[in-house]
Write an enzyme that holds these catalytic residues in place. Sequence first.
Site, short mmCIF file in Angstrom:
data_model
loop_
_atom_site.label_atom_id
_atom_site.label_comp_id
_atom_site.label_asym_id
_atom_site.label_seq_id
_atom_site.Cartn_x
_atom_site.Cartn_y
_atom_site.Cartn_z
N ASP A 139 1.43 4.81 2.25
CA ASP A 139 1.05 5.45 3.51
C ASP A 139 1.48 6.92 3.52
OD1 ASP A 139 0.38 2.78 4.88
OD2 ASP A 139 2.49 2.46 4.37
N ASP A 157 0.85 -1.19 0.00
CA ASP A 157 0.00 0.00 0.00
C ASP A 157 0.89 1.24 0.00
OD1 ASP A 157 1.08 0.26 2.51
OD2 ASP A 157 -0.82 0.24 3.59
N ASP A 197 -3.36 4.68 2.48
CA ASP A 197 -3.75 5.12 3.83
C ASP A 197 -3.31 6.57 4.02
OD1 ASP A 197 -4.76 2.66 4.49
OD2 ASP A 197 -3.10 2.07 5.80
P1 DGT Z 1 4.07 -2.65 2.96
O1 DGT Z 1 3.51 -3.98 3.24
O2 DGT Z 1 4.96 -2.66 1.80
O3 DGT Z 1 3.04 -1.60 2.89
O4 DGT Z 1 5.04 -2.36 4.23
P2 DGT Z 1 4.92 -1.24 5.31
O5 DGT Z 1 6.12 -1.32 6.17
O6 DGT Z 1 4.61 0.08 4.68
O7 DGT Z 1 3.73 -1.74 6.21
P3 DGT Z 1 2.30 -1.08 6.49
O8 DGT Z 1 1.84 -0.28 5.34
O9 DGT Z 1 1.42 -2.19 6.95
O10 DGT Z 1 2.53 -0.16 7.73
C1 DGT Z 1 3.48 0.88 7.77
C2 DGT Z 1 3.95 1.08 9.15
O11 DGT Z 1 2.95 1.72 9.91
C3 DGT Z 1 4.25 -0.24 9.86
O12 DGT Z 1 5.46 -0.17 10.52
C4 DGT Z 1 3.24 -0.39 10.89
C5 DGT Z 1 2.65 0.98 11.04
N1 DGT Z 1 1.19 0.91 11.17
C6 DGT Z 1 0.32 0.20 10.44
N2 DGT Z 1 -0.91 0.37 10.90
C7 DGT Z 1 -0.82 1.20 11.94
C8 DGT Z 1 -1.74 1.77 12.85
O13 DGT Z 1 -2.92 1.52 12.82
N3 DGT Z 1 -1.22 2.62 13.77
C9 DGT Z 1 0.11 2.91 13.84
N4 DGT Z 1 0.56 3.75 14.76
N5 DGT Z 1 0.98 2.39 13.02
C10 DGT Z 1 0.52 1.55 12.09
MG MG Z 2 2.77 0.40 3.62
#
Ligand code: DGT
Ligand code: MG
Length: 371
Positions: free
Chosen positions: A206, A204, A295
Site C-alpha cells: 500500500d 499487498d 494499492d
Molecule cells: P496485509 O494483509 O498484509 O496487506 O495487511 P494490511 O494491514 O496492510 O491490510 P490492508 O492492505 O488490507 O489494508 C491496510 C490498511 O488500510 C488497513 O488498516 C485497512 C486500511 N484500508 C484498507 N482499505 C481501505 C479503504 O478503502 N479505505 C481506508 N481508509 N482504509 C483502508
Molecule cells: Mg496491505
Amino acid sequence: QRLTACTVVHTMGAYACQRKTPLEHHNTIFTDALLLLAENAELCANEGRNVAFKRAASVLKALPRPVRQMEDLQGLPCLGEHSQRVIKDILEHGGSSEVEMTRQSEKYQAMKALTGIFGVGVKTAERWYREGIQDLADLVTADLKLNREQQTGVKYYDHLNMPVTEAEARTIGQIVEKAVHALLPGAEITLTGGFRRGKKTGHDVDFLVTHPEEGREEGLLPKVMGWLEARDLLLYQKINKNSYLEAKEWPARPSSNMDRFERCFSVFKLECPWAASEKSNQSGESPSWKAVRVDIVVVPFSQLAFALLGWTGSQLFERDLRRWAAQEKGMSLNSHALYDTKRKQYLRASSEEEIFAHLGLEYIPPWERNA
Ligand code: DGT
Ligand code: MG
C-alpha cells in the site's frame, strides 16, 4: 480483594487504540485459534462474531507474558464467554476441538479458497459455494462469466496467494517512486499498511502519494499508471476517481473505513532477478517475474496525516480509533479529517501525533498498532 501470589490483575483499555500491540507476542497459540474463528465468522458474513473474536485475540496480543491459567485473564476486557471457552480448551487439552472442526469443515475450506481469488468477496463466494463450486479448479470448469478483476485473480492465483516480502515491497516502492518523480518532481511516496507496522510479509503493498503544494497531485495517477503500463510493469489496473465532491453523507459513519481518495488497485509484474538468472523461464517452467497486488492512493497534502493514520492499520486498530472518537470524544474520524460534532468544527493536524493528541490518546507508533 486478596490475590494469590501468581495472579496478575491487568489494567487494559477496552479500545485497541489505548494499548500497544507489538508484532511479536507471547500468546500465538491462543490468538491463532481465535483468529481462525474470527475468519470463519467473516466468511459466514457474521460481522459481530468476527469482531468479537478479533478483539479477544487482540487483547491477548497486547499481554506482556503468556497466559498459563484462566486466572491470568482476570480483569482483561473483550474476552467473552465463547473466547474464554476456547482459551480454556487450549489450556486443558492443548487445542480446541471447535477450532479443529472449523478448520476441517468443507465450507470453511471452500470459502477460504474462493475468497482467496482477487476480486471475489464473501457474497460471490457464498453464491458459488451454493452452486457446488469449492475451489479454483471447480470455478475454471464451471466456465462462469467473471469480471476483469476476477479473471486476473484466477490467472495469477498462485502468485497472489504467495506472501509479498518486505524486499519485494521496497523494490516496488522504488519503481513507484521513479514513475511518480518522472511525472511530478517533488511528490512524496509513503509505504503504508502492514509493512509500515513492521510486518515482514503482506498480502499487498500500500502506498500514499502526495505533493506539498496541494493541487499538484491532481491528474497524477492516470499518468503514473500509463508510465508503468508503457514499461510492461503492470498486469492489471483499475483507477477509482476521487469522490470528495459527491460526499453527501460526510462525515462518514465511524464504522466505515472506505474513503474517497483517488486510488488504483493494481497487479504489478515484478521482475525477480534470481529467477531470471536461473533462466528458469527459458525452459518454460516458471516465469522470471511475480504478480503482486499494489494499492496506490493519491492524497491532498492537508489530509496526509489522516490518510497515513487511516492506511497504516491494523484494521482493528482503525476500527477502534473511530469508535473511540465517536463514543468517547463525540468526534468523527476518517482517513480525510477529524470532526468535532459538539463544537461543529474540523480539527486540523499535520502529523499522526497531533491526531492522537486531539483524541486524548497517548501516541502509539505504527509498529505498536498490530492490534
Ligand atoms: P496485509 O494483509 O498484509 O496487506 O495487511 P494490511 O494491514 O496492510 O491490510 P490492508 O492492505 O488490507 O489494508 C491496510 C490498511 O488500510 C488497513 O488498516 C485497512 C486500511 N484500508 C484498507 N482499505 C481501505 C479503504 O478503502 N479505505 C481506508 N481508509 N482504509 C483502508
Ligand atoms: Mg496491505
